[in-house]
Design a protein around this motif. Structure first.
Motif, PDB file in Angstrom:
ATOM      1  N   THR A   6       0.828  -1.097  -0.069  1.00 35.35           N
ATOM      2  CA  THR A   6       0.618   0.394   0.097  1.00 35.35           C
ATOM      3  C   THR A   6       0.994   1.412  -0.007  1.00 35.35           C
ATOM      4  O   THR A   6       2.224   1.291   0.710  1.00 35.35           O
ATOM      5  CB  THR A   6      -0.864   0.584   1.215  1.00 35.35           C
ATOM      6  N   ARG A   7       0.140   2.068  -0.208  1.00 36.43           N
ATOM      7  CA  ARG A   7       0.910   3.262   0.010  1.00 36.43           C
ATOM      8  C   ARG A   7      -0.028   4.800  -0.207  1.00 36.43           C
ATOM      9  O   ARG A   7      -1.054   4.856  -1.319  1.00 36.43           O
ATOM     10  CB  ARG A   7       1.460   3.932  -2.089  1.00 36.43           C
ATOM     11  N   THR A   8       0.791   5.834   0.791  1.00 38.56           N
ATOM     12  CA  THR A   8      -0.666   6.896   0.539  1.00 38.56           C
ATOM     13  C   THR A   8       0.133   8.255   0.193  1.00 38.56           C
ATOM     14  O   THR A   8      -0.768   8.917   0.120  1.00 38.56           O
ATOM     15  CB  THR A   8      -0.311   7.213   2.543  1.00 38.56           C
ATOM     16  N   ASP A   9       1.332   8.307  -0.477  1.00 37.84           N
ATOM     17  CA  ASP A   9       2.216   9.120  -0.694  1.00 37.84           C
ATOM     18  C   ASP A   9       1.033   9.535  -2.391  1.00 37.84           C
ATOM     19  O   ASP A   9       1.492  10.831  -3.284  1.00 37.84           O
ATOM     20  CB  ASP A   9       3.739   9.527  -0.812  1.00 37.84           C
ATOM     21  N   ARG A  10       1.202   8.403  -3.267  1.00 39.16           N
ATOM     22  CA  ARG A  10       0.554   8.189  -4.648  1.00 39.16           C
ATOM     23  C   ARG A  10      -0.539   7.438  -4.699  1.00 39.16           C
ATOM     24  O   ARG A  10       0.029   6.156  -4.587  1.00 39.16           O
ATOM     25  CB  ARG A  10       1.389   8.997  -5.291  1.00 39.16           C
ATOM     26  N   ASP A  11      -0.972   7.573  -5.742  1.00 36.08           N
ATOM     27  CA  ASP A  11      -1.623   6.329  -6.286  1.00 36.08           C
ATOM     28  C   ASP A  11      -1.101   5.384  -7.467  1.00 36.08           C
ATOM     29  O   ASP A  11      -0.497   6.502  -8.220  1.00 36.08           O
ATOM     30  CB  ASP A  11      -2.401   7.124  -7.170  1.00 36.08           C
ATOM     31  N   GLN A  12      -0.563   4.158  -7.528  1.00 34.17           N
ATOM     32  CA  GLN A  12      -0.148   4.531  -8.503  1.00 34.17           C
ATOM     33  C   GLN A  12      -0.033   2.487  -9.084  1.00 34.17           C
ATOM     34  O   GLN A  12      -0.975   1.622  -8.374  1.00 34.17           O
ATOM     35  CB  GLN A  12       1.463   3.272  -7.845  1.00 34.17           C
ATOM     36  N   THR A  13       0.277   2.369 -10.049  1.00 34.65           N
ATOM     37  CA  THR A  13      -0.379   0.353 -10.763  1.00 34.65           C
ATOM     38  C   THR A  13       0.185  -0.494 -11.070  1.00 34.65           C
ATOM     39  O   THR A  13       0.722  -0.108 -11.219  1.00 34.65           O
ATOM     40  CB  THR A  13      -1.368   1.229 -12.541  1.00 34.65           C
ATOM     41  N   LEU A  14      -0.092  -1.251 -11.254  1.00 35.30           N
ATOM     42  CA  LEU A  14       0.811  -2.882 -12.107  1.00 35.30           C
ATOM     43  C   LEU A  14       1.763  -2.169 -12.822  1.00 35.30           C
ATOM     44  O   LEU A  14       2.966  -2.195 -12.636  1.00 35.30           O
ATOM     45  CB  LEU A  14      -0.230  -4.010 -11.589  1.00 35.30           C
ATOM     46  N   GLU A  15       0.678  -1.536 -14.204  1.00 35.80           N
ATOM     47  CA  GLU A  15       1.471  -1.595 -14.925  1.00 35.80           C
ATOM     48  C   GLU A  15       2.615  -0.214 -14.542  1.00 35.80           C
ATOM     49  O   GLU A  15       4.619  -0.314 -15.416  1.00 35.80           O
ATOM     50  CB  GLU A  15       0.448  -0.412 -16.092  1.00 35.80           C
ATOM     51  N   GLU A  16       3.217   1.065 -14.183  1.00 35.11           N
ATOM     52  CA  GLU A  16       3.602   1.418 -13.095  1.00 35.11           C
ATOM     53  C   GLU A  16       4.766   0.940 -12.779  1.00 35.11           C
ATOM     54  O   GLU A  16       6.050   1.343 -12.558  1.00 35.11           O
ATOM     55  CB  GLU A  16       2.962   3.055 -12.782  1.00 35.11           C
ATOM     56  N   LYS A  17       4.661   0.073 -11.912  1.00 37.20           N
ATOM     57  CA  LYS A  17       5.785  -0.507 -11.128  1.00 37.20           C
ATOM     58  C   LYS A  17       6.538  -1.488 -11.695  1.00 37.20           C
ATOM     59  O   LYS A  17       7.595  -1.337 -11.617  1.00 37.20           O
ATOM     60  CB  LYS A  17       4.888  -1.825  -9.642  1.00 37.20           C
TER      61      LYS A  17
END
Length: 105
Positions: free
Chosen positions: A79-90
């Protein structure tokens, strides 16, 4: 809370060919409306905490309903609270490093 999960469901007591059970679990995840990415050793899942974990429980129910007496599951949670991240971005952030000279190695 948005979560990215790595899920590995291992049916036990049903032989060595597990594809039918894994396909049933994948169907459960898709029917739950989750974004998934199958890989050789499990499935990456992206979604909200509640629906993701409800779908994992539904996977267990579906596989048990197929006659599997035991299931061993591992779950890794990100989980992240600093930004929204997707599977593709990772994945893309790592793949981008391969396009550059080996500054990271």
């Amino acid at each position: 809370m948005k979560v990215i999960v790595d899920l590995c469901v291992v049916p036990i007591g049903v032989g060595v060919n597990l594809a039918t059970y894994i396909a049933a679990c994948e169907r459960v995840l898709l029917d739950a409306g989750l974004k998934i990415q199958l890989h050789p050793n499990g499935t990456a899942i992206e979604g909200e905490w509640g629906p993701v974990f409800a779908a994992i429980e539904a996977c267990h129910q579906a596989v048990h309903a197929m006659g599997c007496p035991r299931i061993y599951t591992t779950v890794k949670v990100n989980t992240r609270t600093d930004r929204d991240q997707t599977l593709e971005e990772k994945v893309a952030s790592v793949e981008a490093l391969f396009q550059q000279p080996q500054e990271w190695g």
